[in-house]
Design a protein around this motif. Structure first.
Motif, PDB file in Angstrom:
ATOM      1  N   ILE A  55       0.833  -1.201   0.000  1.00  0.00           N
ATOM      2  CA  ILE A  55       0.000   0.000   0.000  1.00  0.00           C
ATOM      3  C   ILE A  55       0.873   1.258   0.000  1.00  0.00           C
ATOM      4  O   ILE A  55       0.621   2.201  -0.746  1.00  0.00           O
ATOM      5  CB  ILE A  55      -0.952  -0.004   1.210  1.00  0.00           C
ATOM      6  CG1 ILE A  55      -1.957  -1.145   1.066  1.00  0.00           C
ATOM      7  CG2 ILE A  55      -1.668   1.330   1.358  1.00  0.00           C
ATOM      8  CD1 ILE A  55      -2.731  -1.462   2.333  1.00  0.00           C
ATOM      9  N   LEU A  56       1.900   1.275   0.837  1.00  0.00           N
ATOM     10  CA  LEU A  56       2.733   2.471   0.983  1.00  0.00           C
ATOM     11  C   LEU A  56       3.710   2.679  -0.162  1.00  0.00           C
ATOM     12  O   LEU A  56       3.919   3.803  -0.614  1.00  0.00           O
ATOM     13  CB  LEU A  56       3.501   2.405   2.304  1.00  0.00           C
ATOM     14  CG  LEU A  56       2.670   2.428   3.580  1.00  0.00           C
ATOM     15  CD1 LEU A  56       3.566   2.239   4.794  1.00  0.00           C
ATOM     16  CD2 LEU A  56       1.884   3.728   3.682  1.00  0.00           C
ATOM     17  N   PHE A  57       4.353   1.601  -0.604  1.00  0.00           N
ATOM     18  CA  PHE A  57       5.439   1.734  -1.572  1.00  0.00           C
ATOM     19  C   PHE A  57       5.084   1.296  -2.987  1.00  0.00           C
ATOM     20  O   PHE A  57       5.885   1.451  -3.901  1.00  0.00           O
ATOM     21  CB  PHE A  57       6.667   0.939  -1.106  1.00  0.00           C
ATOM     22  CG  PHE A  57       7.151   1.325   0.254  1.00  0.00           C
ATOM     23  CD1 PHE A  57       7.491   2.635   0.544  1.00  0.00           C
ATOM     24  CD2 PHE A  57       7.258   0.389   1.267  1.00  0.00           C
ATOM     25  CE1 PHE A  57       7.928   3.003   1.805  1.00  0.00           C
ATOM     26  CE2 PHE A  57       7.702   0.735   2.526  1.00  0.00           C
ATOM     27  CZ  PHE A  57       8.031   2.053   2.799  1.00  0.00           C
ATOM     28  N   GLY A  58       3.900   0.721  -3.186  1.00  0.00           N
ATOM     29  CA  GLY A  58       3.497   0.234  -4.496  1.00  0.00           C
ATOM     30  C   GLY A  58       3.613   1.273  -5.608  1.00  0.00           C
ATOM     31  O   GLY A  58       4.193   0.991  -6.664  1.00  0.00           O
ATOM     32  N   PRO A  59       3.098   2.486  -5.399  1.00  0.00           N
ATOM     33  CA  PRO A  59       3.194   3.479  -6.468  1.00  0.00           C
ATOM     34  C   PRO A  59       4.640   3.880  -6.803  1.00  0.00           C
ATOM     35  O   PRO A  59       4.955   4.191  -7.946  1.00  0.00           O
ATOM     36  CB  PRO A  59       2.429   4.687  -5.902  1.00  0.00           C
ATOM     37  CG  PRO A  59       1.518   4.108  -4.873  1.00  0.00           C
ATOM     38  CD  PRO A  59       2.254   2.941  -4.296  1.00  0.00           C
ATOM     39  N   ILE A  60       5.508   3.836  -5.822  1.00  0.00           N
ATOM     40  CA  ILE A  60       6.906   4.230  -6.027  1.00  0.00           C
ATOM     41  C   ILE A  60       7.704   3.105  -6.688  1.00  0.00           C
ATOM     42  O   ILE A  60       8.596   3.350  -7.488  1.00  0.00           O
ATOM     43  CB  ILE A  60       7.550   4.606  -4.678  1.00  0.00           C
ATOM     44  CG1 ILE A  60       6.804   5.771  -4.047  1.00  0.00           C
ATOM     45  CG2 ILE A  60       9.016   4.947  -4.846  1.00  0.00           C
ATOM     46  CD1 ILE A  60       7.123   5.978  -2.593  1.00  0.00           C
ATOM     47  N   ALA A  61       7.364   1.868  -6.372  1.00  0.00           N
ATOM     48  CA  ALA A  61       8.136   0.719  -6.843  1.00  0.00           C
ATOM     49  C   ALA A  61       8.153   0.616  -8.360  1.00  0.00           C
ATOM     50  O   ALA A  61       9.177   0.267  -8.952  1.00  0.00           O
ATOM     51  CB  ALA A  61       7.594  -0.563  -6.226  1.00  0.00           C
TER      52      ALA A  61
END
Length: 140
Positions: A55-61
């Motif tokens: 949830i937290l890092f998915g968009p950045i990954a």
């Protein structure tokens, strides 16, 4: 149409082995937590810890997977996950594994997973020709 090639099959086989290991871990650890604590709430908390990095890092990954060497991301993340899981196994073997440590290690492993997944998904066009992409995606 040429064959998919050696790199594709190495990639697919490596991904299969990695997914089997991740699947076994995803099944075994919650059952282990339920076994030692007898608490469904602890098992649910573990599931939240597992999903939190996604949830937290998915968009950045995804962005990181596009900007850096995907092959190196895959290799480093897989080795780091393996090291974390081996550490869990070692701690369990010497009876030093606590629920807190298990949660911390799962947070680490889940964070590594979220870096690994987009890199592997985006790697296929780098290893097979464009006219084989549909066939490669259906196998992968």
């Amino acid at each position: 149409m040429k064959g998919l090639g050696r790199n594709f099959w190495l990639f697919t086989t490596g991904r299969l082995v990695s997914l089997i290991g991740s699947g076994v871990q995803a099944l075994a650890i919650p059952l282990y937590i339920l076994d030692i604590t007898g608490s469904g709430a602890m098992m649910g908390t573990f599931s939240i810890v597992t999903m939190l990095p996604r949830i937290l890092f998915g968009p950045i990954a995804g962005v990181l997977g596009d900007r850096f060497n995907r092959k190196l991301i895959m290799i480093y993340m897989d080795f780091a996950r393996g090291a974390a899981i081996l550490t869990i196994a070692y701690l369990a073997n010497i009876e030093a594994l606590t629920i807190t440590l298990l949660f911390v290690f799962q947070l680490i492993v889940s964070t590594l997973d979220i870096s690994f997944d987009p890199a592997t998904a985006a790697m296929l066009p780098d290893i097979i020709e464009e006219d084989n992409l549909m066939r490669g995606n259906s196998i992968r």
